[in-house]
Scaffold this motif. Sequence first.
Motif, PDB file in Angstrom:
ATOM      1  N   GLY A  73       0.810  -1.218   0.000  1.00 54.45           N
ATOM      2  CA  GLY A  73       0.000   0.000   0.000  1.00 54.45           C
ATOM      3  C   GLY A  73       0.838   1.260   0.000  1.00 54.45           C
ATOM      4  O   GLY A  73       0.492   2.266  -0.633  1.00 54.45           O
ATOM      5  N   LEU A  81      -3.651   3.805  -8.025  1.00 53.58           N
ATOM      6  CA  LEU A  81      -4.767   2.865  -7.946  1.00 53.58           C
ATOM      7  C   LEU A  81      -5.811   3.175  -9.019  1.00 53.58           C
ATOM      8  O   LEU A  81      -6.381   2.269  -9.625  1.00 53.58           O
ATOM      9  N   VAL A 259      -1.913   2.791   1.644  1.00 51.66           N
ATOM     10  CA  VAL A 259      -2.266   3.700   0.544  1.00 51.66           C
ATOM     11  C   VAL A 259      -2.428   5.124   1.080  1.00 51.66           C
ATOM     12  O   VAL A 259      -1.979   6.095   0.458  1.00 51.66           O
TER      13      VAL A 259
END
Length: 620
Positions: A73, A81, A259
């Motif tokens: 992430g 993404l 992320v």
Amino acid sequence: MNPQDLLLGAFIYLAAAVIAAPLATRAGLGSVLGYLVAGMVIGPSLLGLVGQEGEHVMHFAEFGVVVMLFLVGLELQPSKLWELRRPIIGLGGLQVVVTAAAIGAGAMAIGFGWKAALATGLILAMSSTAIVLQSLNERGILKTTAGQSCFSVLLFQDIAVIPILALLPLLAAAQAHDTHDTSLIGDLPGWAQTVAVLAAVAAVVLVGRFLTRPLFRLVAGTGMREVFVGLALVMVVGIALLMQLVGLSAALGTFLAGVVLAESEYRHELEMDLEPFKGLLLAVFFIAVGAGIDFSLLLGQPLLVLGLVAGFIAVKLVVLFLLARLFGMCTPDASRFAFSLAQGGEFAFVLISFAAGLALLDPGQAGLLVAVVALSMAAAPLLMLFDARVLQPRFDGMTSARSDDRIDETGTRVIIAGHGRYGMTVGRLLSASGIRAVVLDHDAEQIDALRKFGYKVYYGDASRPDLLEAAGAAEAQVLVIAIDDREKAIEIVETARRHFPRLRILARAFDRVHAYRLFNAGVEDVYREVFASSVDMGEKLLVRLGVHPFEAHRAATRFKAHDEKLIRRAAKHADDTQRLIDLARQGSEEIERVLATDMGGVHLPSDHGWEAPDATRSDS
């Protein structure tokens, strides 16, 4: 388990990892296969050095998968993404649905009921995130088309675990779900469970976005690295615990946190601190998988078990290859993609246990699936090795992975990372001025072409500190970052600043946002690749519209200087959109006033020297 047994077990697992990994790597088999074989050897079916505690060890070692997805992430900005949305949703979604349908049909053909067959298809549709990412990283192909497609499918599979966990109880009796829900929200009404789950996800995002940076900044200020590592582990363990309490995947929760932190200035520090924990826990995880293979079942029904493993792998290979071709991959990439994902996954063990608890699978079926998944995971490194050594060389135009060139330069003054259309111009100017530079590039075909024209370019990844050192970074004066990869450019900057702080860095930026990131990473000299040429065109345009060349040149010079100051000011507020908007409006008004004053007060009609079309001399 008493402390002595605990220490003995830890010693056996760690010793197996230390012995197996170097032997397997030296044999060219990869560390994952070495760990799996080591687990088989020390497991109860062979030497019996480890036994019934294997299930507990597996639960502990699965935390390695959680840490791995957190680190994955960290490598993905939300924009990345979004760029991967087609392969994640399209390729990943189709892979799960088509594979589950094909395997479910096969399960019904051998006598499974339709509910058990559907559960089996969903469980076996998963692939091993740990094995695939570890193997792709070791082989250096994670960033290739096939590698990124594998990552997209694995990401979708990890996300799909949540709806699968929600679907399995619907296939079973309602009371079975109640008796096996271990989350704190299991007794709440459906709407309350949904609110709790959304609140948990929102908490992860908000804490990661607003609280972690001040915390890490405070801890980093102490200069105590062990406290920084402790805070990183507290965050990962805390998020995993929160996700489990609301019945979600701990791995998905930590991936989401990674992320959120992908834009953080502490990203690479977190990666370096958590990498050893991830590697060690994954090693124990693979050993536990190998130790858990039930050889008694294999010996009792060898044809059935091996036949099911072979059929399972064959179905996955066919489905994956056809989907890869459907999504436009060339044959070599499709082959690499299919052979990388043609195995069961670590989440399958969790889903098998869950389905057995719901009485969807009887004990015999569950044991058979565990054996199939474990054996397919053991076979996974061999399948990838077969593809790399047997199939890939047979494809036209394929070349074997290239290792970094050996650099034997001395007296280096300048290092140029990237020799494309941007870096080549810088290199030619230096060469014409009698200054030799060491040029690094990671495009093998580009290097081979450049060498035909007499350029001295070395193959290698400039983000590696050992390669920079070999190129002479310790004695060089300047590092020019001219590569066309935004993320790699930031990584090179951070590596160079950490290991060679005296090295002056000049970096190419794609746009304002990339320039913000470079400034915030500590680069003082940032050059936007189209900015200078755009200003030059604007200057010529003013002349074409009747503005005196001197006035046009001074306007361009003032505009350039003003914009450089503005972008440096704005870089400090890169995460505050409203502040950036205010600064942009304020800057536009300021430069308009300055240029309006200049245009109104300067008239040089007799100065014909400024009418030269290639005037480039800067006015101070």
